[in-house]
Design an enzyme around this catalytic site. Structure first.
Site, PDB file in Angstrom:
ATOM      1  N   LYS A   1      43.319  42.910  35.388  1.00 35.42           N
ATOM      2  CA  LYS A   1      43.022  44.610  34.879  1.00 35.42           C
ATOM      3  C   LYS A   1      43.403  44.285  34.263  1.00 35.42           C
ATOM      4  CE  LYS A   1      41.799  48.490  37.615  1.00 35.42           C
ATOM      5  NZ  LYS A   1      42.168  50.051  38.315  1.00 35.42           N
TER       6      LYS A   1
ATOM      7  N   LYS B   1      35.790  40.784  45.542  1.00 39.69           N
ATOM      8  CA  LYS B   1      35.557  42.651  46.481  1.00 39.69           C
ATOM      9  C   LYS B   1      34.630  43.395  46.192  1.00 39.69           C
ATOM     10  CE  LYS B   1      39.226  45.847  44.581  1.00 39.69           C
ATOM     11  NZ  LYS B   1      40.553  46.748  44.302  1.00 39.69           N
TER      12      LYS B   1
ATOM     13  N   LYS C   1      33.434  49.830  42.509  1.00 38.22           N
ATOM     14  CA  LYS C   1      32.412  50.521  41.649  1.00 38.22           C
ATOM     15  C   LYS C   1      32.161  50.039  40.733  1.00 38.22           C
ATOM     16  CE  LYS C   1      36.483  53.687  42.863  1.00 38.22           C
ATOM     17  NZ  LYS C   1      36.694  54.061  43.290  1.00 38.22           N
TER      18      LYS C   1
END
Ligand code: TYM
Length: 336
Positions: free
Chosen positions: A120, A202, A205
């Site tokens: 992130k 993975k 969204k």
């Protein structure tokens, strides 16, 4: 013969989901679907982890909408507010309070090793905030406040769960038995649903390519179209194998929904091509999601009823959370 009337206390389960957009098929198969099934056997607590969501920048009106939306979706999936405690994390202030305490028992080095933090901070390089770094201490608080025996999550959360266990063990070593040390509950099939377009990544969204993920609220045609376009390989046989990431992923999805083993699936599609298989997976997923979408549309239209549920859920959650927080505060030496 006498019947025994002793009641056996149910084991406890806790899990949460972030309100960062409509959940994907990955969230559903890796976590949400299992939550629903656990309600009969366990004493369950599930939350919308909205405090976690602001570790990346959110637009306020959209965030609010997404919190309502995930809460309604949890109900639409079959989570029952009468049997389980269903609440919104920010409405129970004990999470933030215990998180601070636990962060003082968490090492900089262990947080630096978290792969989600590394990923992130690479994808949000302009906003590597302290919350993003300290996220696992908040997640540990979410868990430990409710003394759960099991935490049902997808494989991507395993590392965060391990750190929660380490923090609990460390705290218990210093102060005695304060926290239950929970076990992860990771499903055999569906624990790591991959992108339909890039099956080494993975399903998420936040994927910029919407064909990579299936949202729980996608309509039937969209679901089937996305599966028809799913990336496979140059072979033809439907079976699990090395270098067949796309097909392995589709088999995992089909297995998680139908309960069939990999061998049964290989037999079912023997002599058939990838085209037939992709269509069958698409239809199976669409059939599983259709009733959820219908129910969701009814629930999201009635915000008053939703409010009754989440306020009651927060009260119930807080009664448990308060008890654990007080216990931990007392051990640390605070004046209560
Ligand atoms: P979140 O919101 O990213 O995802 C919610 C759940 O969905 C699972 N999941 C997947 N499973 C299989 N395949 C995928 N592609 C996939 N993507 C997501 C996740 O493993 C998760 O179980 N930090 C957590 C939320 C959280 C939490 C907690 C979880 C906050 N506090 C306490 C458990 C206990 C998160 O971001 O999940």
């Amino acid at each position: 013969m006498c019947e025994t009337t002793a009641t056996v206390e149910k084991k406890k389960v806790l899990s949460c989901i972030q309100p960062s957009g409509v959940p994907t098929l990955g969230n559903y198969l890796g976590a949400l679907k299992n939550w629903v099934g656990m309600q009969d056997e366990f004493d369950c607590t599930f939350a919308v982890a909205d405090l976690h969501a602001i570790t990346v920048r959110q637009e306020p009106a959209k965030l609010r909408q997404q919190i309502y939306s995930i809460y309604a979706l949890m109900l639409a999936l079959g989570l029952d507010p009468n049997r389980s405690t269903l609440f919104i994390q920010s409405q129970v202030p004990e999470h933030a309070q215990l998180s601070w305490i636990l962060s003082c028992y968490t090492q900089f080095g262990e947080l630096s090793r978290m792969t989600q933090f590394k990923d992130k901070s690479a994808s949000h390089a302009d906003n590597i905030n302290v919350g993003l770094f300290a996220y696992p201490a908040l997640m540990a608080a979410d868990i430990l406040l409710y003394q759960p025996d099991f935490v049902p999550v997808g494989a991507d959360q395993k590392q965060h769960l391990e750190i929660a266990r380490d923090i609990a063990l460390r705290f218990n070593r210093l102060y005695g038995d304060v926290f239950t040390v929970p076990e992860p509950y990771i499903p055999r099939a569906g624990a790591r649903v991959m992108s339909l377009q890039n099956p080494t990544k993975k399903m998420s969204k936040s994927d910029p390519n919407p064909n990579g993920y299936v949202s729980i609220l996608d309509d039937r045609d969209t679901v089937i179209r996305k599966f028809k376009r799913a990336v496979t390989d140059s072979q033809t046989q439907v079976c699990v194998g090395e270098g067949k990431d796309g097909v392995n992923n589709l088999i995992g999805i089909y297995s998680a929904i139908t309960g069939k083993s990999e061998e049964e699936i290989a037999r079912e599609f023997e002599g058939k091509g990838y085209g037939d298989f992709k269509l069958a997976v698409g239809e199976t997923v669409a059939d599983a999601l259709a009733p959820i979408r219908t129910r969701y549309n009814e629930l999201i239209a009635d915000k008053k009823q939703l409010e009754v549920y989440y306020r009651e859920g927060a009260l119930r959650a807080e009664r448990v959370a308060r008890k654990t927080l007080c216990k931990a505060m007392k051990k640390v030496g605070f004046v209560l």
